[in-house]
Motif scaffolding. Sequence first.
Motif, mmCIF file in Angstrom:
data_model
loop_
_atom_site.group_PDB
_atom_site.id
_atom_site.type_symbol
_atom_site.label_atom_id
_atom_site.label_comp_id
_atom_site.label_asym_id
_atom_site.label_seq_id
_atom_site.Cartn_x
_atom_site.Cartn_y
_atom_site.Cartn_z
ATOM 1 N N ALA A 315 0.930 -1.240 -0.066
ATOM 2 C CA ALA A 315 -0.001 0.016 -0.089
ATOM 3 C C ALA A 315 0.915 1.123 0.132
ATOM 4 C CB ALA A 315 -1.035 0.065 1.046
ATOM 5 N N ILE A 316 1.923 1.168 0.692
ATOM 6 C CA ILE A 316 2.732 2.199 0.857
ATOM 7 C C ILE A 316 3.541 2.436 -0.303
ATOM 8 C CG2 ILE A 316 4.997 3.176 1.671
ATOM 9 C CD1 ILE A 316 4.195 2.050 4.484
ATOM 10 N N ARG A 317 3.730 1.398 -1.197
ATOM 11 C CA ARG A 317 4.651 1.577 -2.630
ATOM 12 C C ARG A 317 3.500 1.992 -3.484
ATOM 13 N NH1 ARG A 317 3.479 -1.730 -6.397
ATOM 14 N NH2 ARG A 317 2.530 -3.207 -4.976
ATOM 15 N N LEU A 318 2.305 1.754 -3.588
ATOM 16 C CA LEU A 318 1.213 2.336 -4.329
ATOM 17 C C LEU A 318 1.419 3.524 -4.178
ATOM 18 C CD1 LEU A 318 -0.823 1.263 -6.522
ATOM 19 C CD2 LEU A 318 -2.657 1.097 -4.447
ATOM 20 N N ALA A 319 1.019 4.020 -2.886
ATOM 21 C CA ALA A 319 1.073 5.661 -2.548
ATOM 22 C C ALA A 319 2.129 6.346 -3.123
ATOM 23 C CB ALA A 319 0.926 5.741 -0.887
ATOM 24 N N LYS A 320 3.552 5.857 -2.910
ATOM 25 C CA LYS A 320 4.531 6.537 -3.484
ATOM 26 C C LYS A 320 4.490 6.725 -4.856
ATOM 27 C CE LYS A 320 9.525 5.671 -4.411
ATOM 28 N NZ LYS A 320 9.758 7.346 -4.379
ATOM 29 N N ASP A 321 3.884 5.495 -5.751
ATOM 30 C CA ASP A 321 3.845 5.447 -7.106
ATOM 31 C C ASP A 321 3.135 6.504 -7.505
ATOM 32 O OD1 ASP A 321 5.584 3.240 -7.371
ATOM 33 O OD2 ASP A 321 3.934 1.935 -7.845
ATOM 34 N N ALA A 322 1.891 6.735 -6.734
ATOM 35 C CA ALA A 322 0.856 8.036 -6.960
ATOM 36 C C ALA A 322 1.692 9.207 -6.738
ATOM 37 C CB ALA A 322 -0.256 8.032 -6.181
ATOM 38 N N VAL A 323 2.274 9.589 -6.050
ATOM 39 C CA VAL A 323 3.303 10.530 -5.568
ATOM 40 C C VAL A 323 4.169 11.075 -6.821
ATOM 41 C CG1 VAL A 323 4.897 11.840 -4.139
ATOM 42 C CG2 VAL A 323 2.845 10.569 -2.961
ATOM 43 N N ASP A 324 4.969 9.888 -6.935
ATOM 44 C CA ASP A 324 5.977 10.115 -7.979
ATOM 45 C C ASP A 324 5.553 10.290 -9.308
ATOM 46 O OD1 ASP A 324 7.958 9.528 -6.217
ATOM 47 O OD2 ASP A 324 8.295 7.452 -6.927
ATOM 48 N N GLU A 325 4.370 9.942 -9.754
ATOM 49 C CA GLU A 325 3.897 10.325 -11.118
ATOM 50 C C GLU A 325 2.870 11.503 -10.977
ATOM 51 O OE1 GLU A 325 4.902 8.917 -13.414
ATOM 52 O OE2 GLU A 325 5.958 7.492 -12.611
ATOM 53 N N GLN A 326 2.779 11.976 -9.871
ATOM 54 C CA GLN A 326 1.956 13.342 -9.703
ATOM 55 C C GLN A 326 0.555 13.210 -10.007
ATOM 56 O OE1 GLN A 326 3.891 16.765 -11.754
ATOM 57 N NE2 GLN A 326 5.987 15.929 -10.633
ATOM 58 N N VAL A 327 -0.050 12.131 -9.683
ATOM 59 C CA VAL A 327 -1.445 11.881 -9.913
ATOM 60 C C VAL A 327 -2.429 12.921 -9.834
ATOM 61 C CG1 VAL A 327 -3.436 10.372 -9.479
ATOM 62 C CG2 VAL A 327 -1.222 9.271 -9.804
ATOM 63 N N ILE A 328 -2.301 13.605 -8.640
ATOM 64 C CA ILE A 328 -3.230 14.817 -8.305
ATOM 65 C C ILE A 328 -3.176 15.884 -9.424
ATOM 66 C CG2 ILE A 328 -4.017 16.299 -6.582
ATOM 67 C CD1 ILE A 328 -4.785 13.421 -6.141
ATOM 68 N N THR A 329 -1.967 16.309 -9.479
ATOM 69 C CA THR A 329 -1.515 17.299 -10.344
ATOM 70 C C THR A 329 -2.127 17.266 -11.744
ATOM 71 O OG1 THR A 329 0.474 17.915 -9.076
ATOM 72 C CG2 THR A 329 0.273 18.752 -11.449
ATOM 73 N N ARG A 330 -1.895 15.824 -12.272
ATOM 74 C CA ARG A 330 -2.435 15.504 -13.522
ATOM 75 C C ARG A 330 -4.010 15.355 -13.574
ATOM 76 N NH1 ARG A 330 1.993 13.493 -16.796
ATOM 77 N NH2 ARG A 330 3.631 12.550 -15.609
ATOM 78 N N LEU A 331 -4.382 14.938 -12.537
ATOM 79 C CA LEU A 331 -5.915 14.758 -12.585
ATOM 80 C C LEU A 331 -6.472 16.374 -12.671
ATOM 81 C CD1 LEU A 331 -6.911 12.000 -10.154
ATOM 82 C CD2 LEU A 331 -7.410 12.219 -12.484
ATOM 83 N N ARG A 332 -6.043 17.149 -11.819
ATOM 84 C CA ARG A 332 -6.380 18.798 -11.653
ATOM 85 C C ARG A 332 -6.400 19.149 -12.929
ATOM 86 N NH1 ARG A 332 -2.593 20.364 -6.716
ATOM 87 N NH2 ARG A 332 -3.933 19.463 -4.939
ATOM 88 N N SER A 333 -5.442 18.972 -14.028
ATOM 89 C CA SER A 333 -5.051 19.484 -15.197
ATOM 90 C C SER A 333 -6.147 18.862 -16.017
ATOM 91 C CB SER A 333 -3.495 19.283 -15.696
ATOM 92 O OG SER A 333 -2.558 19.979 -14.839
#
Length: 354
Positions: A315-333
Amino acid sequence: MGSTRAKIAVDAMGGDHAPGEIINGAIRATEELDVDILLVGDPEQINPHLERFGSSTHAHLEVVPSEGVIEMTEEPMVGLKRKRKASINVAMDMVKTERAEAVVSAGHSGAGMAAALLRLGRLKGIERPAIGAIFPTQIPNKSVIILDVGAIVDCRAKHLEQFGLMGTVYSKYVLGNNDPKVGLLNIGEESSKGNEAAIRAYQLLEANAQIPFIGNAEGRDVLSGNFDVIVCDGFVGNVVLKFAEAVGEVLLDILKEELPQGLNGQLGTALLKPNLKRIKQRVDHAEHGGGLLLGVDGICIISHGSSQAPSVYNAIRLAKDAVDEQVITRLRSFMAGKMDIHSDSTVSSQPPQG
């Protein structure tokens, strides 16, 4: 995208095996992943577990005090308001104040989702969040994300369209599918199949140029690898999730029972060990860690209540992947119309210069 040391807030008090197994998974993450862990919970319960590992393992781990936990029997909103310093509230506040970049919790999933909505809010353009779960497929090294698997039981067609948008972004940038294919879980391939919500959702998904929608997906298609994203309401998705987990467990049990016994059998099993390990990695739900709560303005991983150390680590690895790939920034854009999913370009709102 380059990897950096992500700061992850972990709810140490949430889950059937908290805090011991949560701590074990978190410590492994600090050793094997580039993460700093903010372990949120009761220091009097956490510190005895940490002491067993020695001080050298604590370089990238900090204990953040909290008071209380939302029990599985509590109504989420009531519990969150009554226990304002509960571990899940404190963990979400750390993301809100940018002290952490993501939250991982194996506690009350309803409380986790409610805390995320209250503390972080929804992404603009998203009416309802969805929990996205990663499933293996029959194609090696290929996964499918299914959403929703439990956040919203009754979905309107518009919600399913939004799930398709979020799943597309996640599939492309985190799962690495350059040309993701989106399907709507239904009882038949034809566009006229299903209830009124499904028929209307098909129309919306097909009409949205930003969603690479290829049609309905039947139950037999879920793990086929023909789809990269499958959308459905949380009721159906949760049933699929639990059923798939059970099938994986049964498959592993059958393999153990059917392996030959005796000396020759032991030799054969030793030779098969690498293959068996890969099978376990593909079908064991603990290897996937949990689901990403998409649609809130922050990275939140909702893990299984029964999570033990391996699942917490993943789960922590999954969270890190989302952070590294800037998921929230991409979704906002993406939701603001500043990103074209087909060209992977950012659409500028400024007039061209010169």
